[in-house]
Each structure stands twice: as C-alpha cells, then as structure tokens.
Design an enzyme around this catalytic site. Sequence first.
Site, PDB file in Angstrom:
ATOM      1  N   SER A  43      13.029  48.718 -30.996  1.00 38.68           N
ATOM      2  CA  SER A  43      12.263  47.558 -30.476  1.00 38.68           C
ATOM      3  C   SER A  43      13.101  46.410 -29.778  1.00 38.68           C
ATOM      4  O   SER A  43      12.575  45.943 -28.900  1.00 38.68           O
ATOM      5  CB  SER A  43      11.463  47.068 -31.748  1.00 38.68           C
ATOM      6  OG  SER A  43      10.712  48.097 -32.222  1.00 38.68           O
ATOM      7  N   HIS A  46      13.539  47.716 -26.247  1.00 44.94           N
ATOM      8  CA  HIS A  46      12.035  47.466 -25.392  1.00 44.94           C
ATOM      9  C   HIS A  46      11.984  46.139 -24.815  1.00 44.94           C
ATOM     10  O   HIS A  46      11.693  45.540 -23.795  1.00 44.94           O
ATOM     11  CB  HIS A  46      10.857  47.667 -26.534  1.00 44.94           C
ATOM     12  CG  HIS A  46      10.372  48.989 -26.552  1.00 44.94           C
ATOM     13  ND1 HIS A  46      10.145  49.855 -25.729  1.00 44.94           N
ATOM     14  CD2 HIS A  46      10.304  49.627 -27.920  1.00 44.94           C
ATOM     15  CE1 HIS A  46       9.826  51.048 -26.137  1.00 44.94           C
ATOM     16  NE2 HIS A  46       9.793  51.063 -27.529  1.00 44.94           N
ATOM     17  N   HIS A  62      15.861  41.688 -35.110  1.00 42.91           N
ATOM     18  CA  HIS A  62      14.911  41.484 -36.081  1.00 42.91           C
ATOM     19  C   HIS A  62      15.080  42.324 -37.164  1.00 42.91           C
ATOM     20  O   HIS A  62      14.224  42.637 -38.006  1.00 42.91           O
ATOM     21  CB  HIS A  62      13.605  42.056 -35.352  1.00 42.91           C
ATOM     22  CG  HIS A  62      13.441  43.463 -35.108  1.00 42.91           C
ATOM     23  ND1 HIS A  62      14.048  43.790 -34.008  1.00 42.91           N
ATOM     24  CD2 HIS A  62      13.168  44.353 -35.812  1.00 42.91           C
ATOM     25  CE1 HIS A  62      13.916  45.346 -34.040  1.00 42.91           C
ATOM     26  NE2 HIS A  62      12.916  45.477 -35.015  1.00 42.91           N
ATOM     27  N   CYS A 168      13.741  46.339 -41.385  1.00 44.13           N
ATOM     28  CA  CYS A 168      12.906  47.156 -40.447  1.00 44.13           C
ATOM     29  C   CYS A 168      12.794  48.659 -40.506  1.00 44.13           C
ATOM     30  O   CYS A 168      11.841  49.119 -40.927  1.00 44.13           O
ATOM     31  CB  CYS A 168      13.165  46.668 -38.938  1.00 44.13           C
ATOM     32  SG  CYS A 168      12.088  47.432 -37.836  1.00 44.13           S
TER      33      CYS A 168
HETATM   34  N1  APR Z   1      10.642  64.619 -28.043  1.00 47.60           N
HETATM   35  C1  APR Z   1      11.261  64.729 -29.359  1.00 47.60           C
HETATM   36  N2  APR Z   1      12.134  63.698 -29.452  1.00 47.60           N
HETATM   37  C2  APR Z   1      12.290  62.837 -28.546  1.00 47.60           C
HETATM   38  C3  APR Z   1      11.633  62.681 -27.473  1.00 47.60           C
HETATM   39  C4  APR Z   1      10.718  63.742 -27.077  1.00 47.60           C
HETATM   40  N3  APR Z   1      10.035  63.825 -26.024  1.00 47.60           N
HETATM   41  N4  APR Z   1      11.992  61.666 -26.688  1.00 47.60           N
HETATM   42  C5  APR Z   1      12.849  61.032 -27.679  1.00 47.60           C
HETATM   43  N5  APR Z   1      13.016  61.622 -28.865  1.00 47.60           N
HETATM   44  C6  APR Z   1      13.935  61.263 -29.959  1.00 47.60           C
HETATM   45  C7  APR Z   1      15.300  60.912 -29.612  1.00 47.60           C
HETATM   46  O1  APR Z   1      16.203  61.628 -29.489  1.00 47.60           O
HETATM   47  C8  APR Z   1      15.586  59.868 -30.709  1.00 47.60           C
HETATM   48  O2  APR Z   1      16.117  60.584 -31.748  1.00 47.60           O
HETATM   49  O3  APR Z   1      13.240  60.214 -30.590  1.00 47.60           O
HETATM   50  C9  APR Z   1      14.291  59.512 -31.181  1.00 47.60           C
HETATM   51  C10 APR Z   1      13.915  57.963 -31.041  1.00 47.60           C
HETATM   52  O4  APR Z   1      14.920  57.184 -31.764  1.00 47.60           O
HETATM   53  P1  APR Z   1      15.338  55.580 -31.743  1.00 47.60           P
HETATM   54  O5  APR Z   1      15.515  55.819 -29.910  1.00 47.60           O
HETATM   55  O6  APR Z   1      16.710  55.487 -32.419  1.00 47.60           O
HETATM   56  O7  APR Z   1      14.164  54.816 -31.889  1.00 47.60           O
HETATM   57  P2  APR Z   1      13.927  54.033 -33.233  1.00 47.60           P
HETATM   58  O8  APR Z   1      14.580  52.658 -33.604  1.00 47.60           O
HETATM   59  O9  APR Z   1      13.916  55.118 -34.351  1.00 47.60           O
HETATM   60  O10 APR Z   1      12.307  53.561 -33.106  1.00 47.60           O
HETATM   61  C11 APR Z   1      11.350  54.337 -32.753  1.00 47.60           C
HETATM   62  O11 APR Z   1       9.427  52.877 -33.227  1.00 47.60           O
HETATM   63  O12 APR Z   1       9.415  50.758 -33.977  1.00 47.60           O
HETATM   64  C12 APR Z   1       9.219  51.756 -33.222  1.00 47.60           C
HETATM   65  O13 APR Z   1       9.767  50.472 -31.254  1.00 47.60           O
HETATM   66  C13 APR Z   1      10.278  51.163 -31.940  1.00 47.60           C
HETATM   67  O14 APR Z   1       8.955  52.967 -30.426  1.00 47.60           O
HETATM   68  C14 APR Z   1      10.295  52.685 -31.312  1.00 47.60           C
HETATM   69  C15 APR Z   1      10.080  53.903 -32.242  1.00 47.60           C
HETATM   70 ZN    ZN Z   2      12.874  47.280 -35.858  1.00 50.09          ZN
END
Ligand code: APR
Ligand code: ZN
Length: 372
Positions: A43, A46, A62, A168
Amino acid sequence: MREIRAAVIPSSGYPTVIETLNLANPGPGEVLVRMTSSGVCHSDLHVRDGHWVRPGPIVMGHEGAGIVEAVGAGVDPALVGRSAALSWYAPCLRCRECQRGRQWLCSGSPALGHAQADGTSRLTRADGSPVLSYLAIGTMASWQVVPETAVVPMPDGVPAEVAALIGCGVSTGVGAVVKTAEVPAGASVVVIGVGGVGLSCVMGAKLAGAGRIVAVDLNPAKLDLAADLGATHRVLADAADGAKTVAAIRAAAGAGGPDFVFEAIGNPATIAQAIAALPPGGTAVLVGLTRYGQQASFEAFPFVDGGRRILGSNYGSAVAAVDFPRYAEAYLAGRLPIERLIDRRLDLDDLEDAFDRLRAGQAARQMVMHPA
Ligand code: APR
Ligand code: ZN
C-alpha cells in the site's frame, strides 16, 4: 518539540526523501511514540508510485510499532513506557460504524485526513510549513505523534518487527480468514498472491484449521515460504494464461473445489481467477486493493445459479484494541510464526531500494528498523 528523521514524499508519484522535521508535543488525545520498526507494505508503494493519490508532503508508512514516550492531555499515563503496535485506522469511537463494532469502516477516523483528530499535523519543516502523516501514523519516522486510539499496547516478549506487522499485513491477512470469512476447520482454502498479506492469509488458514491450503504465486520462492507457513499445496501461476492457473487451482483444491479463495494482490485478472475457481457455494474474499478505477468481471449466471459469494475484506475486519493483542498472544504461543514473513531489515535511508524490490515482486516483508 524535537527533531526527527522521516521518509517524506512531496506528493504521490514521487520518490521518498529522508528529511529532518520538527515534531511538536502530543496534544489532547494524542501520544508521542519513539518508532522501533516499520514494514514496507504494498500500500505504501501504491502511494509512492502514484496509483493512489494522497495529499503531500506526507510522511510514509502505516505498518509500525514503537515505544510510548509521552501522552497528551486526557490520555492514560500508564501507557508511557509500553511497547505498542499502531493501527492505521484509528477509530473515532463515535460514528455509527464504530458504535456497531465495525471500526474498520469508521467514518470519522483521523486517518482519513492523514492528520490528528483536529485536522492538523504535529510535523513541520524548518520553514514552519506542515507535513502530513500517512493514515495519521506515518510510521517511517524516528518519532511520531499519533491518535490515542491508534495505540495498542503489546504483551511482553513481542519483538518490535512482529508488533509492526500486526499493525497491517498480519491483521489484514489473518483477519480476512478468521474474521471476515470465518473459515471453519477442515475447509479448502486458496490464497492467490503470497506476499506479506497473502502469507498472512496462509497463516490464518492454518490457525483456523483449514484442511487444504493452496498457495498461488508467480514466484516459486514465495511458494516455498508459503509451504513453510502452512500451505499444503502450491500452484505456480501462469501470468499469460489465467484459465490454466484456474484449472491448476481447482485441481489442487481437492474434490469439492475450494470453499474459499482469497485474492491478496489487487489485480483485476487474479480477482477474476479467484471467482472463476469457485465451485457452487464457494466464497471469493477480495483482500488486495487495486489501483483506482479498476473493474473486475465474472459471468453472472453461474455465479448466481451456484449460490457463490464475494466478500470485500478491509483491514481483516480489525478491531485493533481487541484483535492485535490476540494475534500477539497467538504469536507468543507459537501459532502465528509472524517473524518468518521478514526477509530483510533495513535503514530508513535504503527505503527506495526496498520499494524497488517490492515492485519487482521479490520481497516478502522488508522491515525498516529505527535505531534506538
Ligand atoms: N498471479 C499470482 N501471483 C501474483 C501475480 C499474478 N498475476 N502478480 C503478483 N503476484 C504475487 C507477487 O509475486 C507477490 O508475491 O503477489 C504477491 C503480492 O505481494 P506484495 O507485493 O508483497 O504485496 P502485499 O504487501 O502482500 O499486499 C498485497 O494487499 O493491502 C493490499 O495494497 C496491498 O494491494 C496490495 C495487496
Ligand atoms: Zn499495509
């Protein structure tokens, strides 16, 4: 008044700059916290990358924890000296949603204005101009003043990084499973996207006694970590072929298909996969937040005909004052191995590098450690 160091963006879409700011003393209903740790959550990325527009200049972060060093008027002095996790959605405790116990939907939270409850910030630059705090807590700072209702004291023995993660990622992911979806023991659970939030969904599914836990990700290393945290099956997603991924999810989820599919990315394509993978009676739980304006679609007839459900889960339906200590106790009892989410500890100065790794999908949870 004291000088602090903080990661500031001038506005959404710009890199962070480490600045020295002035922090005023806590006002009524506010708490002075010496920050110990802050997670680097998607987030934040983002906001940093301009997918979500926030006012600026603003201190990032956060997902944080710290030690209470002083309290403002009207705040219980017994808080001083306590280690605390910070909620990024300090409830007003007065609005209709707070009154009915749904604090994650509070309509009067100071987080909405990225400032204290009176609408002003305690942070200023040397020229006297104000700097906001993301979600009223701006945890990527050496010290902060935060709303009293954001401060949740932790039981003894909870490390700073674990407390920060409870603030979070853990609450968002574990809570989506145990609170929003109320997954029953024995259920077949799929988690699409196992970053910090999705891995917390996996931990939550294990805590709930799920029968099968299927982890889905593009990155094999993430699947290894998910298995370590309790996933029983893994699916390496095919970025180019969603139908293939859906078929693999269904095959891994067992005879009846998945009872629950958690989407923890915030991508319209994987949201569609989560819904498409459901058998009749199944539930898709949308945990990941998309960029603004994005739409996801599904075929309506079989969805309705099969009595499927979609739930949106914000902050894991967290009531911080109640749920944070519970997650901390589960950690202390060895039932939520939160520390295993952490794959890097860094200084505030390395934050942009941490964002690069997160953007590339390479990081699980990276923790900024604030020096004592
Ligand atoms: N298919 C499968 N896995 C995917 C794909 C996809 N098309 N695209 C991304 N991923 C995986 C990434 O490899 C990563 O392991 O999704 C995971 C996303 O993890 P992070 O980037 O660490 O994000 P995170 O902090 O866990 O947050 C995830 O939740 O709170 C919300 O804003 C935040 O939208 C975000 C989501
Ligand atoms: Zn968060």
